[in-house]
Design a protein around this motif. Sequence first.
Motif, PDB file in Angstrom:
ATOM      1  N   TRP A 157       0.834  -1.209   0.000  1.00 22.87           N
ATOM      2  CA  TRP A 157       0.000   0.000   0.000  1.00 22.87           C
ATOM      3  C   TRP A 157       0.867   1.256   0.000  1.00 22.87           C
ATOM      4  O   TRP A 157       0.604   2.202  -0.734  1.00 22.87           O
ATOM      5  CB  TRP A 157      -0.910  -0.002   1.228  1.00 22.87           C
ATOM      6  CG  TRP A 157      -2.128  -0.877   1.098  1.00 22.87           C
ATOM      7  CD1 TRP A 157      -2.154  -2.232   0.940  1.00 22.87           C
ATOM      8  CD2 TRP A 157      -3.494  -0.453   1.107  1.00 22.87           C
ATOM      9  NE1 TRP A 157      -3.443  -2.688   0.857  1.00 22.87           N
ATOM     10  CE2 TRP A 157      -4.296  -1.613   0.962  1.00 22.87           C
ATOM     11  CE3 TRP A 157      -4.125   0.780   1.220  1.00 22.87           C
ATOM     12  CZ2 TRP A 157      -5.684  -1.564   0.926  1.00 22.87           C
ATOM     13  CZ3 TRP A 157      -5.507   0.842   1.192  1.00 22.87           C
ATOM     14  CH2 TRP A 157      -6.268  -0.320   1.041  1.00 22.87           C
ATOM     15  N   ARG A 160       2.315   2.248  -3.221  1.00 24.83           N
ATOM     16  CA  ARG A 160       1.360   2.819  -4.167  1.00 24.83           C
ATOM     17  C   ARG A 160       0.847   4.184  -3.726  1.00 24.83           C
ATOM     18  O   ARG A 160      -0.165   4.668  -4.230  1.00 24.83           O
ATOM     19  CB  ARG A 160       0.197   1.851  -4.378  1.00 24.83           C
ATOM     20  CG  ARG A 160       0.648   0.518  -4.965  1.00 24.83           C
ATOM     21  CD  ARG A 160      -0.501  -0.330  -5.433  1.00 24.83           C
ATOM     22  NE  ARG A 160      -0.018  -1.558  -6.075  1.00 24.83           N
ATOM     23  CZ  ARG A 160      -0.754  -2.319  -6.876  1.00 24.83           C
ATOM     24  NH1 ARG A 160      -2.009  -1.989  -7.132  1.00 24.83           N
ATOM     25  NH2 ARG A 160      -0.246  -3.398  -7.426  1.00 24.83           N
ATOM     26  N   ALA A 162      -0.225   5.197  -0.624  1.00 23.05           N
ATOM     27  CA  ALA A 162      -1.180   5.289   0.483  1.00 23.05           C
ATOM     28  C   ALA A 162      -0.477   5.749   1.757  1.00 23.05           C
ATOM     29  O   ALA A 162       0.693   5.447   1.981  1.00 23.05           O
ATOM     30  CB  ALA A 162      -1.853   3.939   0.710  1.00 23.05           C
ATOM     31  N   VAL A 167      -4.594   3.397   5.114  1.00 24.49           N
ATOM     32  CA  VAL A 167      -4.607   1.977   5.484  1.00 24.49           C
ATOM     33  C   VAL A 167      -5.540   1.736   6.663  1.00 24.49           C
ATOM     34  O   VAL A 167      -6.326   0.775   6.671  1.00 24.49           O
ATOM     35  CB  VAL A 167      -3.177   1.493   5.814  1.00 24.49           C
ATOM     36  CG1 VAL A 167      -3.193   0.033   6.234  1.00 24.49           C
ATOM     37  CG2 VAL A 167      -2.263   1.680   4.610  1.00 24.49           C
ATOM     38  N   LEU A 190      -6.596  -5.982   3.018  1.00 25.11           N
ATOM     39  CA  LEU A 190      -5.360  -5.475   2.422  1.00 25.11           C
ATOM     40  C   LEU A 190      -5.219  -5.922   0.970  1.00 25.11           C
ATOM     41  O   LEU A 190      -4.684  -5.178   0.137  1.00 25.11           O
ATOM     42  CB  LEU A 190      -4.147  -5.931   3.232  1.00 25.11           C
ATOM     43  CG  LEU A 190      -3.948  -5.281   4.599  1.00 25.11           C
ATOM     44  CD1 LEU A 190      -2.786  -5.920   5.335  1.00 25.11           C
ATOM     45  CD2 LEU A 190      -3.709  -3.776   4.453  1.00 25.11           C
ATOM     46  N   LEU A 194      -6.661  -3.136  -2.175  1.00 21.36           N
ATOM     47  CA  LEU A 194      -5.374  -2.573  -2.582  1.00 21.36           C
ATOM     48  C   LEU A 194      -5.586  -1.528  -3.675  1.00 21.36           C
ATOM     49  O   LEU A 194      -6.195  -1.821  -4.713  1.00 21.36           O
ATOM     50  CB  LEU A 194      -4.457  -3.684  -3.092  1.00 21.36           C
ATOM     51  CG  LEU A 194      -3.059  -3.254  -3.556  1.00 21.36           C
ATOM     52  CD1 LEU A 194      -2.245  -2.746  -2.381  1.00 21.36           C
ATOM     53  CD2 LEU A 194      -2.354  -4.425  -4.229  1.00 21.36           C
TER      54      LEU A 194
END
Length: 268
Positions: A157, A160, A162, A167, A190, A194
């Motif tokens: 995450w 990418r 995040a 999260v 998760l 995603l």
Amino acid sequence: MAGPGYGKRTTPGQPSRTNHDFAHLSPREAAIATYLDRLPDGADISVKTLAKHLPYGQCALGTALNRIQQAGHLRRGRECITADDGSSRWITRSWWSRTARDDDWWTAFTRGDVPQQPARPTRSRAHVLLAALGRTAPVLTLSEADCATLAPLVTGWFERGASEDDVLRALTAGLPTPVHHPAGLVRNRLTGKLPPPPAPRPPLRVLECSNCGAPGRPETLPGGRCSTCRGERAPAQPSAPLPAPAVHEHAAQIRTAMHQRREERTHT
């Protein structure tokens, strides 16, 4: 490899390698640390040598090595030795530790005193988030083993774009009642939620006029020539100043083009 007696020196008390030894580092530093960790003792790990084998320049490697050192995996220092002819000279030593060590450990080690208790490895950003998840949602309290297993998914995450809040929202919003298997629910969320990878940004290119060499964007150089070389009158300057971001972007384009021209002249 460096000369005999030089190069990388591994510190004692190293545990076996795992896939999460450098998860607390950024992706670039983690990749470089993994490469260094697999080099044999005595390998030359100077920035000049590393730049020949890794897809990074010397400046980027120097910055990465400094951050790896700050994280506790590397120590570099100068040591005075006596040569065979009796003369003294200063040489650079590079000590490596797969386990992140604190400053007290390194101070004792460089004095020649190896600490008896091995330092605990640094927890990754993902591991810390999962370990504290129970404070936000008590029904999602995870064990140490669960945190270690799920941390790579959280790292995905972060890679990418995040944030920790992103999260946490994905893991804690709309929880069922009751939660029978916290680790399983966290794993499903998760993987199922995603976010997509960020869209690649188009490369910023600056071309040169084929006649005078002036830099410019591709759309301003039809036929490969600038407006001056095409005999067109330059547009009137706007009365209002350009915004600061536009000025910085234009200056960066000019610096990039000039740097490329200098490199081309050097190679030719």
